[in-house]
Write an enzyme that holds these catalytic residues in place. Structure first.
Site, short mmCIF file in Angstrom:
data_model
loop_
_atom_site.label_atom_id
_atom_site.label_comp_id
_atom_site.label_asym_id
_atom_site.label_seq_id
_atom_site.Cartn_x
_atom_site.Cartn_y
_atom_site.Cartn_z
CD1 TRP A 1 -2.11 -2.14 2.01
CD2 TRP A 1 -2.91 -1.40 0.06
NE1 TRP A 1 -3.10 -3.00 1.59
CE2 TRP A 1 -3.60 -2.57 0.40
CE3 TRP A 1 -3.22 -0.75 -1.14
CZ2 TRP A 1 -4.61 -3.12 -0.40
CZ3 TRP A 1 -4.22 -1.29 -1.94
CH2 TRP A 1 -4.90 -2.45 -1.57
CG ASP B 1 -3.12 3.92 4.38
OD1 ASP B 1 -4.11 3.71 5.11
OD2 ASP B 1 -2.90 3.28 3.33
CE LYS C 1 -8.69 -3.04 3.90
NZ LYS C 1 -7.53 -2.35 3.41
C1 LIG Z 1 -7.00 -1.90 2.13
C2 LIG Z 1 -5.97 -0.86 2.22
C3 LIG Z 1 -5.85 0.15 1.24
C4 LIG Z 1 -6.72 0.20 0.01
O1 LIG Z 1 -8.01 0.51 0.34
P1 LIG Z 1 -9.14 0.77 -0.78
O2 LIG Z 1 -10.21 1.39 0.04
O3 LIG Z 1 -9.48 -0.54 -1.37
O4 LIG Z 1 -8.57 1.71 -1.78
C5 LIG Z 1 -4.90 1.12 1.43
N1 LIG Z 1 -4.10 1.12 2.50
C6 LIG Z 1 -4.17 0.16 3.45
C7 LIG Z 1 -3.25 0.21 4.62
C8 LIG Z 1 -5.11 -0.85 3.34
O5 LIG Z 1 -5.18 -1.80 4.27
#
Ligand SMILES: *Cc1c(COP(=O)(O)O)cnc(C)c1O
Length: 360
Positions: A101, A171, A195
Site C-alpha cells: 500500500w 494511512d 478494515k
Molecule cells: C486496504 C488498504 C488500502 C486500500 O483501500 P481501498 O479502500 O481498497 O482503496 C490502502 N491502504 C491500506 C493500509 C489498506 O489496508
C-alpha cells in the site's frame, strides 16, 4: 445459519450489535418512515447522523479543533492521489515504503511530483519496519508519508518516524481506532473504513487546517480538493450516506466499550493469544520481526504451501473464515480487528493446536 468467525482483512467483521441495530432501523429510521438509504442527505435527520458521527470520532481520538474531519469516497487508494494534489506545494515528498500500500501511494505520488522513497523494507519481504530515527528527509519535502499498519505483511510502526519537522501523513486504514493516537503528531491521518470501522465506500481523513488550501496542483478535479469538502462539511455532493451512518454506530459502540484505551488493551490481549501460540508452535510460525508485530493483521505460515492450503480449507469448514494470506505473499493471515471477539481468536488457536497435532 449461525455467523462464522470472519478473519478477513477487509471488508471485515463488524460488531454484531451494530448490525442488529441497523437491521432494526432498516425500514423506518427513528420514525422518519424511511431507511437512511432513502433519505435526503440535506435532511435534518441526516445532518444529525453525520454531525454525531463526526463528534463521536472527535471524542474517541481527541481530535483538536484545528483539524477537520472529512468523510470522503474513492477508497484509501484515491487518497494516494489526493494527498500529493493537495499537499505538494514544493512538488516534493518523502515516502517510507513498508509494503504494497505504501508502494502504491509512492508510485501514485510520482505522477504528480518528485516522490522519494527514503526507506524501505522490501529487502526482507516487508517483514519489518526500518529504522526511521535519522532518515535523509528532503529539505524541501512537503510531507513524509507512512502506511502505519501494513495490512498485508502484518507490521506496524510502534514509533513514528523522525520527520525532522516535516508534516507527517499516515494511512491508518487497518489500525484506525484500534488504539489511541496523538493526532497532533500528524498533518493528515486517513483510512478506508472497511478494515476496522464500517462498510466499504467511506474514507475518513483528519487534516490539520493549515494544510487545507486553494493552492492545489493545476488540474486537480474539484472533487479531489480537500477544501471543497471541508467548506461543505463533507456534503459538497451526495456523500456515502448509509456507510457514514454505520460508521457512526461503530463510533458509539466504541465509546460504549470504554474508548480507545480499552480497545487497545483488548486488542493486545487478543493478539497475545495468537502470538504466544505461534512462538511455541513447532508447525506454525509468524513471519514478522517481533518488535514490529501488528495487533490487527497476523500473518503466519507452516513453510509448506500444500499444508497451508489444507489448513485454510479445514479452518473454513470449522467456521473460521478468510484465513488465506494475501495473494502476493501466500500462507495465512488472521485479521483480528476491533470487532473480532476474544472467543474468535481462542477458537482459531484451539483449531491450530488440533491441526498441529494431526499433521506433525
Ligand atoms: C486496504 C488498504 C488500502 C486500500 O483501500 P481501498 O479502500 O481498497 O482503496 C490502502 N491502504 C491500506 C493500509 C489498506 O489496508
Amino acid at each position: 445459519m449461525s455467523r462464522v468467525y470472519n478473519f478477513s482483512a477487509g471488508p471485515a467483521v463488524l460488531p454484531e450489535e451494530v448490525l442488529k441495530e441497523a437491521a432494526d432501523e432498516m425500514l423506518n429510521y427513528k420514525g422518519t418512515g424511511m431507511s437512511v438509504m432513502e433519505m435526503s442527505h440535506r435532511s435534518k435527520a441526516y445532518q444529525q447522523i453525520i454531525d454525531e458521527a463526526e463528534q463521536d470520532l472527535r471524542d474517541l481520538l481527541n481530535i483538536p479543533d484545528n483539524y477537520k474531519v472529512l468523510f470522503l469516497q474513492g477508497g484509501a487508494s484515491l487518497q494516494f492521489a489526493m494527498i500529493p494534489m493537495n499537499l505538494m506545494k514544493n512538488g516534493v515528498a518523502d515516502y517510507i515504503v513498508t509494503g504494497q500500500w505504501a508502494k502504491k501511494a509512492y508510485q501514485e505520488a510520482c505522477i504528480y511530483g518528485k516522490a522519494n522513497a527514503i526507506a524501505s523494507s522490501a529487502d526482507k519481504t516487508f517483514s519489518y519496519i526500518p529504522d526511521c530515527s535519522d532518515l535523509p528527509i528532503s529539505e524541501d519535502a512537503d510531507y513524509v508519508y507512512i502506511c502505519e499498519n501494513n495490512t498485508i505483511y502484518g507490521t506496524k510502526f510502534k514509533t513514528l518516524p523522525n520527520t525532522k519537522g516535516k508534516t507527517l501523513v499516515a494511512d491508518v486504514s487497518s489500525c484506525f481506532l484500534s488504539e489511541p493516537m496523538d493526532v497532533e503528531k500528524y498533518g493528515v491521518i486517513y483510512g478506508g473504513v472497511q478494515k476496522n470501522i464500517g462498510p466499504a465506500g467511506v474514507v475518513i481523513a483528519i487534516i490539520r487546517e493549515d494544510l487545507i488550501t486553494e493552492d492545489t496542483l493545476p488540474g486537480t478535479p474539484t472533487m479531489m480538493k480537500y477544501k471543497i469538502h471541508a467548506d461543505n462539511g463533507s456534503l459538497y455532493n451526495t456523500p456515502p450516506a448509509y456507510g457514514i451512518y454505520i460508521c457512526g454506530k461503530v463510533f458509539k459502540w466504541l465509546k460504549k466499550m470504554g474508548g480507545l484505551s480499552v480497545m487497545k488493551e483488548r486488542n493486545e490481549a487478543k493478539a497475545k493469544i495468537l502470538y504466544d501460540f505461534l512462538d511455541q508452535s513447532e508447525l506454525f510460525k509468524g513471519t514478522v520481526r517481533k518488535e514490529d508485530r501488528s495487533l490487527m493483521n497476523i500473518p503466519f505460515i507452516t513453510g509448506d504451501a500444500d499444508l497451508d492450503a489444507k489448513f485454510v480449507k479445514e479452518a473454513k469448514a470449522a467456521g473460521l473464515e478468510n484465513l488465506k494470506g494475501h495473494r502476493s505473499v501466500g500462507g495465512m493471515r488472521a485479521s483480528i480487528y476491533n470487532a473480532m471477539p476474544i472467543e474468535g481468536v481462542q477458537a482459531l488457536v484451539d483449531f491450530m493446536k488440533k491441526f498441529e497435532e494431526e499433521n506433525k
